[in-house]
Structure formats: structure tokens, C-alpha cells
Design a protein around this motif. Sequence first.
Motif, PDB file in Angstrom:
ATOM      1  N   PRO A  22       0.831  -1.215   0.000  1.00  0.00           N
ATOM      2  CA  PRO A  22       0.000   0.000   0.000  1.00  0.00           C
ATOM      3  C   PRO A  22       0.857   1.252   0.000  1.00  0.00           C
ATOM      4  CG  PRO A  22      -0.014  -1.037   2.166  1.00  0.00           C
ATOM      5  CD  PRO A  22       0.690  -1.987   1.248  1.00  0.00           C
ATOM      6  N   ALA A  23       0.452   2.252  -0.793  1.00  0.00           N
ATOM      7  CA  ALA A  23       1.171   3.522  -0.872  1.00  0.00           C
ATOM      8  C   ALA A  23       0.334   4.676  -0.338  1.00  0.00           C
ATOM      9  CB  ALA A  23       1.552   3.816  -2.322  1.00  0.00           C
ATOM     10  N   LEU A  24      -0.975   4.684  -0.638  1.00  0.00           N
ATOM     11  CA  LEU A  24      -1.860   5.768  -0.230  1.00  0.00           C
ATOM     12  C   LEU A  24      -3.139   5.209   0.376  1.00  0.00           C
ATOM     13  CD1 LEU A  24      -1.970   8.153  -3.356  1.00  0.00           C
ATOM     14  CD2 LEU A  24      -0.480   8.370  -1.369  1.00  0.00           C
ATOM     15  N   ILE A  25      -3.711   5.966   1.279  1.00  0.00           N
ATOM     16  CA  ILE A  25      -5.108   5.784   1.679  1.00  0.00           C
ATOM     17  C   ILE A  25      -5.803   7.099   1.350  1.00  0.00           C
ATOM     18  CG2 ILE A  25      -6.754   5.393   3.548  1.00  0.00           C
ATOM     19  CD1 ILE A  25      -4.602   3.785   4.988  1.00  0.00           C
ATOM     20  N   VAL A  26      -6.728   7.044   0.409  1.00  0.00           N
ATOM     21  CA  VAL A  26      -7.449   8.248  -0.021  1.00  0.00           C
ATOM     22  C   VAL A  26      -8.910   8.083   0.367  1.00  0.00           C
ATOM     23  CG1 VAL A  26      -8.016   9.768  -1.936  1.00  0.00           C
ATOM     24  CG2 VAL A  26      -5.854   8.501  -1.961  1.00  0.00           C
ATOM     25  N   TYR A  27      -9.396   8.993   1.180  1.00  0.00           N
ATOM     26  CA  TYR A  27     -10.773   8.871   1.665  1.00  0.00           C
ATOM     27  C   TYR A  27     -11.767   9.386   0.632  1.00  0.00           C
ATOM     28  CZ  TYR A  27      -9.533   7.088   6.177  1.00  0.00           C
ATOM     29  OH  TYR A  27      -9.082   6.260   7.172  1.00  0.00           O
ATOM     30  N   THR A  28     -12.796   8.585   0.408  1.00  0.00           N
ATOM     31  CA  THR A  28     -13.861   8.963  -0.510  1.00  0.00           C
ATOM     32  C   THR A  28     -14.695  10.070   0.130  1.00  0.00           C
ATOM     33  OG1 THR A  28     -15.378   7.306   0.386  1.00  0.00           O
ATOM     34  CG2 THR A  28     -13.954   6.633  -1.440  1.00  0.00           C
ATOM     35  N   SER A  29     -15.536  10.698  -0.681  1.00  0.00           N
ATOM     36  CA  SER A  29     -16.283  11.863  -0.204  1.00  0.00           C
ATOM     37  C   SER A  29     -17.382  11.504   0.770  1.00  0.00           C
ATOM     38  CB  SER A  29     -16.885  12.620  -1.393  1.00  0.00           C
ATOM     39  OG  SER A  29     -17.678  11.758  -2.177  1.00  0.00           O
ATOM     40  N   GLY A  30     -17.700  10.218   0.889  1.00  0.00           N
ATOM     41  CA  GLY A  30     -18.682   9.808   1.884  1.00  0.00           C
ATOM     42  C   GLY A  30     -20.086  10.263   1.565  1.00  0.00           C
ATOM     43  N   THR A  31     -20.550   9.998   0.326  1.00  0.00           N
ATOM     44  CA  THR A  31     -21.895  10.423  -0.061  1.00  0.00           C
ATOM     45  C   THR A  31     -22.966   9.687   0.735  1.00  0.00           C
ATOM     46  OG1 THR A  31     -21.811   8.805  -1.860  1.00  0.00           O
ATOM     47  CG2 THR A  31     -21.212  11.065  -2.389  1.00  0.00           C
ATOM     48  N   THR A  32     -22.626   8.517   1.265  1.00  0.00           N
ATOM     49  CA  THR A  32     -23.553   7.808   2.151  1.00  0.00           C
ATOM     50  C   THR A  32     -22.766   7.370   3.370  1.00  0.00           C
ATOM     51  OG1 THR A  32     -23.110   5.703   1.023  1.00  0.00           O
ATOM     52  CG2 THR A  32     -25.007   6.972   0.283  1.00  0.00           C
ATOM     53  N   GLY A  33     -23.187   7.824   4.554  1.00  0.00           N
ATOM     54  CA  GLY A  33     -22.510   7.413   5.761  1.00  0.00           C
ATOM     55  C   GLY A  33     -21.100   7.959   5.851  1.00  0.00           C
ATOM     56  N   ARG A  34     -20.267   7.273   6.613  1.00  0.00           N
ATOM     57  CA  ARG A  34     -18.888   7.684   6.834  1.00  0.00           C
ATOM     58  C   ARG A  34     -18.046   7.466   5.581  1.00  0.00           C
ATOM     59  NH1 ARG A  34     -17.554  10.766  11.335  1.00  0.00           N
ATOM     60  NH2 ARG A  34     -18.351   9.861  13.248  1.00  0.00           N
ATOM     61  N   PRO A  35     -17.058   8.333   5.357  1.00  0.00           N
ATOM     62  CA  PRO A  35     -16.156   8.116   4.218  1.00  0.00           C
ATOM     63  C   PRO A  35     -15.339   6.850   4.412  1.00  0.00           C
ATOM     64  CG  PRO A  35     -15.356   9.887   5.622  1.00  0.00           C
ATOM     65  CD  PRO A  35     -16.734   9.558   6.101  1.00  0.00           C
ATOM     66  N   LYS A  36     -14.926   6.247   3.298  1.00  0.00           N
ATOM     67  CA  LYS A  36     -14.132   5.025   3.329  1.00  0.00           C
ATOM     68  C   LYS A  36     -12.747   5.332   2.765  1.00  0.00           C
ATOM     69  CE  LYS A  36     -17.054   2.687   0.755  1.00  0.00           C
ATOM     70  NZ  LYS A  36     -18.179   3.622   0.621  1.00  0.00           N
ATOM     71  N   GLY A  37     -11.742   4.685   3.329  1.00  0.00           N
ATOM     72  CA  GLY A  37     -10.371   4.901   2.882  1.00  0.00           C
ATOM     73  C   GLY A  37      -9.981   3.906   1.808  1.00  0.00           C
ATOM     74  N   ALA A  38      -9.882   4.375   0.561  1.00  0.00           N
ATOM     75  CA  ALA A  38      -9.464   3.510  -0.533  1.00  0.00           C
ATOM     76  C   ALA A  38      -7.949   3.319  -0.474  1.00  0.00           C
ATOM     77  CB  ALA A  38      -9.866   4.107  -1.877  1.00  0.00           C
ATOM     78  N   VAL A  39      -7.519   2.068  -0.423  1.00  0.00           N
ATOM     79  CA  VAL A  39      -6.095   1.754  -0.343  1.00  0.00           C
ATOM     80  C   VAL A  39      -5.545   1.578  -1.760  1.00  0.00           C
ATOM     81  CG1 VAL A  39      -4.354   0.179   0.548  1.00  0.00           C
ATOM     82  CG2 VAL A  39      -6.428   0.619   1.882  1.00  0.00           C
ATOM     83  N   LEU A  40      -4.630   2.451  -2.146  1.00  0.00           N
ATOM     84  CA  LEU A  40      -4.008   2.391  -3.467  1.00  0.00           C
ATOM     85  C   LEU A  40      -2.569   1.913  -3.305  1.00  0.00           C
ATOM     86  CD1 LEU A  40      -5.319   5.748  -4.991  1.00  0.00           C
ATOM     87  CD2 LEU A  40      -6.354   3.477  -5.097  1.00  0.00           C
ATOM     88  N   THR A  41      -2.214   0.880  -4.047  1.00  0.00           N
ATOM     89  CA  THR A  41      -0.880   0.319  -3.940  1.00  0.00           C
ATOM     90  C   THR A  41       0.110   1.075  -4.817  1.00  0.00           C
ATOM     91  OG1 THR A  41      -1.173  -1.240  -5.765  1.00  0.00           O
ATOM     92  CG2 THR A  41      -1.904  -1.966  -3.570  1.00  0.00           C
ATOM     93  N   HIS A  42       1.389   0.777  -4.620  1.00  0.00           N
ATOM     94  CA  HIS A  42       2.415   1.353  -5.485  1.00  0.00           C
ATOM     95  C   HIS A  42       2.179   0.924  -6.935  1.00  0.00           C
ATOM     96  CE1 HIS A  42       5.195   2.936  -2.366  1.00  0.00           C
ATOM     97  NE2 HIS A  42       4.581   2.040  -1.617  1.00  0.00           N
ATOM     98  N   GLY A  43       1.713  -0.302  -7.119  1.00  0.00           N
ATOM     99  CA  GLY A  43       1.408  -0.774  -8.468  1.00  0.00           C
ATOM    100  C   GLY A  43       0.231  -0.054  -9.077  1.00  0.00           C
ATOM    101  N   ASN A  44      -0.826   0.188  -8.290  1.00  0.00           N
ATOM    102  CA  ASN A  44      -1.974   0.944  -8.791  1.00  0.00           C
ATOM    103  C   ASN A  44      -1.537   2.300  -9.322  1.00  0.00           C
ATOM    104  OD1 ASN A  44      -4.118  -0.140  -6.036  1.00  0.00           O
ATOM    105  ND2 ASN A  44      -3.825  -1.072  -8.045  1.00  0.00           N
ATOM    106  N   LEU A  45      -0.728   3.010  -8.537  1.00  0.00           N
ATOM    107  CA  LEU A  45      -0.289   4.356  -8.920  1.00  0.00           C
ATOM    108  C   LEU A  45       0.658   4.315 -10.110  1.00  0.00           C
ATOM    109  CD1 LEU A  45       0.322   5.777  -5.338  1.00  0.00           C
ATOM    110  CD2 LEU A  45      -1.664   6.159  -6.800  1.00  0.00           C
ATOM    111  N   THR A  46       1.510   3.297 -10.157  1.00  0.00           N
ATOM    112  CA  THR A  46       2.450   3.182 -11.271  1.00  0.00           C
ATOM    113  C   THR A  46       1.717   2.910 -12.576  1.00  0.00           C
ATOM    114  OG1 THR A  46       4.203   2.367  -9.806  1.00  0.00           O
ATOM    115  CG2 THR A  46       4.424   1.882 -12.160  1.00  0.00           C
ATOM    116  N   TRP A  47       0.787   1.971 -12.569  1.00  0.00           N
ATOM    117  CA  TRP A  47       0.053   1.638 -13.794  1.00  0.00           C
ATOM    118  C   TRP A  47      -0.845   2.781 -14.233  1.00  0.00           C
ATOM    119  CZ3 TRP A  47       1.040  -1.952 -17.245  1.00  0.00           C
ATOM    120  CH2 TRP A  47       1.795  -3.060 -16.861  1.00  0.00           C
TER     121      TRP A  47
END
Length: 515
Positions: free
Chosen positions: A164-189
Amino acid sequence: MVEGQGIGSWLRLRAVRSAGRVALVFNGAELTYDALADRVDGIAAGLRARGVERGDRVAYLGDNHPSFVEAMFATARLGAVFVPLNTRLAAPELAFMLADCGAGALISTPALAGRADEAAAGSAQPLVRVRVGADGEDGAGDGFEELLDAPPLTDLPAVGLDDPALIVYTSGTTGRPKGAVLTHGNLTWNALNVLVDYDVTSADRALMVSPLFHVASLGMGCLPVLLKGATLLLQERFAAPDALAAIERLRATSISGVPTTFQLMADDPSWSTTDLSSLRLMTCGGSPVPDRVREAYEARGLRFSGGYGMTEASPGITLLPPQHTAAHPRSAGLAHFFTRVRIRDTATGQLAANGAAGEVEALGPNVFQGYWGDPAASADARTADGWLRTGDVGVLDADGFLVIADRLKDMIISGGENVYPAEVENALMGLPGVTGAAVIGLPHERWGEVPHAVVTLAPGASLDAATVVERLSASLARYKVPRTLEVVAELPRTASGKVPKRLLRQRRTAAAGDS
């Protein structure tokens, strides 16, 4: 030290290839790739000296600033996880995110230091506090520059593409925001998708006016530009006259934003006199560019490259190259080079034929693995065969061009007919004087729901519901035309420029309760 495969290795590798080339420009100051790599290594050493280790979460709260880039790459260098925080959030919202991800450190810029302190005080665990522009003498935490005083690193963890490289929180349109885990591979690709599809070159000078904490600016702008060895022109925050002046003064070759960004620039008094000849690429996401804005730029010889994405895809899913905008003005474009898109019929659960509407699904190495600490939501985000469920309604044509109709949750069902607010909003934006539009569904005894329009108007303009019905009935089916209209001074918007329909619905509910 042997370099790993993660994004933390990029700047040291780039420093050898691009020594002396300018990586960042901020407030007139330039930072070369070799100098940036040295600072990142020093900041990584300082963070480790304060207890940050592999897997720990390092949060950052601040507007665009070189320290954002430095802290992100330093965190990645250690195999830790960077958590960019939305500067528009209140302290309790920030405290939730800090607690949810278990952040061990929080870095903040001067303007946000007070809110960061308040959020840190509300966090469940102790935090290492680092303040950009502070010397740490007030006892409230270390100054960012003090991190550079630590002894140099002599070893680095092996960081792979699946880490994992980043945790980016979604805007939380329903309920609490969720932290999307983006890996180094996700960001590289994702960065490779951008380099291939947008033809980024090392000679590019990318003006960054949108906040880096937003994954679109980070994934589609900052990271690909630095991977390629081009130059980031950082603006602390967006202001139309400042952006136009920067394009001319710094000879920017590219700029990205949301439709509002480009509309405000085109409406600025300095628009007609600003030299835009250096621009070769303008990317716009979030929603289609209104016709009048597109025409204003085309009159200056400029064409937009559109696109569609979401946090969970790092974020790029599709792009619309400039040469296709005239033939596909409402399209979000083709799937990115290493990404695939398909449509699923929400009624039957089967894959939809070309031209049929359904939920957009995406697959590719840029698509995330799940949400932080939420296996149930992670499972719900994917189909049985591993595709990302976007929650957006779209249509694919025979050539693979995608048109986004709307969010599934925002779709209005009136008398059994589906009404996609985006279609109605685009029609509203074509009316004289309308500067912003959002359409929501209101409960109706007979039809279930009916469309309701919320608009902003240019100074001196006027609009009433009867005019809306008259003008829109010529181009839209009767059940799609809003019968009620609300004129507001300003539409609420997220950091990505989108209007959160949930807030509009809540306002209407509250207003009905007060009446």
C-alpha cells in the motif's frame, strides 16, 4: 542502497537521469530533481527518527505546496502509507479519518495548523506532529525543515508494487467516508496509462491548480509528470486570474481541472488578453464541459481532453482525446490503455449490449484492492469475477466510447421512467444566464419522484420555472423536465467540483419540515 519498485524510488532514479532539470516551481522558487531527491531522503530519515516505520500511516493536511510532494515520496521511501486529507473538512471529520487509518504522524501547512491540532486532539491515538514553516520551538511539534537534521538513512525496506502507498478517503456520499487503499502498483500503472494516452513529455510544464489531496490531481497530474521528468508548476490554490497569469508567465503546456475551473477562467476579465499559446493539453474531469465553455476555448484554438475516473481506480478509467471531442461531445471517451470497461444491465445482472445503459464496471492494474479496515465494503465494490463496480450508469457504443448517464443513486425514477440528472443539467446549462445547475428528485404522490432544478445565475440574469418548462420541452421528454426551480447564490461542491446531491436533498427535506 538498492532501489525498490515503489514510487519512493522514482525521484532517486530520476535524479540521475534528470540532474539539473527543474522538477517543481512554487512561488517563483525552483527545485531540481537531484535537489528534490536529496530532500526526500532527508525527510524520510527525519520521519524514521521520529518513529515512522514500514506500514505506518502518515497524514498530510495542507494546500498545494512542495512539502506535500516531499512528504509523500519520503513516506513511500520508508514503505509507510501516505494519507492526504481534504482541506475543506472540519476538525471532527479529520479526526475520524486519523483514527480510522490509525495515523501515527500528521504534517500540516501553516494555514491549516490550527485545524490539524484540533483534529489531532480528537484522535484516539498520539500523533507525531510536524508543521511546515514552523521551527518547533513552541512545543507543538517539529518543524518540517527540522526533519532534515536526522542522520542519513543507511537502509531502506524493500517496497513492492503490491504494497500500500496511499489511503485516499472517498467523499462519503452515504454514511462515513471510506479509505481507498491504493498500492504502489496501482499508482504506477495509472501513471503509465497517462503517459501513454496523453503523450506527456519531459519538456512539459504542468500547471497544478487543483488540490493535490484529490486523487485526480495527484494520479493524473503530479505522479505522471514526475515519473516522466517533466516540471510541476504548483499553485497553492485555484484563482482564475492567478491561473491565467501563471499560464502566460510560466509558459505552462498543460492544465487540468473541473468544468468550473475552466468556466471561471473564461469568464475572467483577463481572459481575452492572456497569452495561452503555450498550452497544448487541457484535461477536464468530473462532468462534461458545458457547450459555451467548450466553445470559448475552441475560439482560442484550444480543445479539451475529457475523462472519467474514481478514487478506487487511482483514478483514471477512460479518456477522450482532443481529436474526438467534436464527434463525441458528451462522451467520457475510451478506456485507458491498460484498463478495460464493460456495462452490466442492472435489471437482469447480465452484460449489456452496445448502446444499452447499465452500471459501468472497470478492470485493470490501476484498480484498488479494497477499503482500509472494511472487508465488507471491499467485497461489495467488486463483482464475482473481480471487476470494480463504479455505481455509475453508462452506455458503450460499438467503438468503445463511454457516455456516463449518472450515478445510480442519483437517478430519478418518475412514473416508471429513468431520469438521469446529468442529461437535464446539461440542458439547463444551455439556457442564457445559467452558470451552474443540479437536478434532484423530489417525492411525488402520483409519479413517485419528479425532477427539481437548483441553479445559479450570472449577475443580472433571471429565470423562472415556466421558462425552464418552455425551453427544455423542445429537447427533452416531458417527464425529464423540472417543474420546480430553485435559484441559489452558490451550489455546494466537493473538492473535485462535483455537487453532492445528498446535501441538496437534505436541504429540501429540512425546508419542507420547517414550512
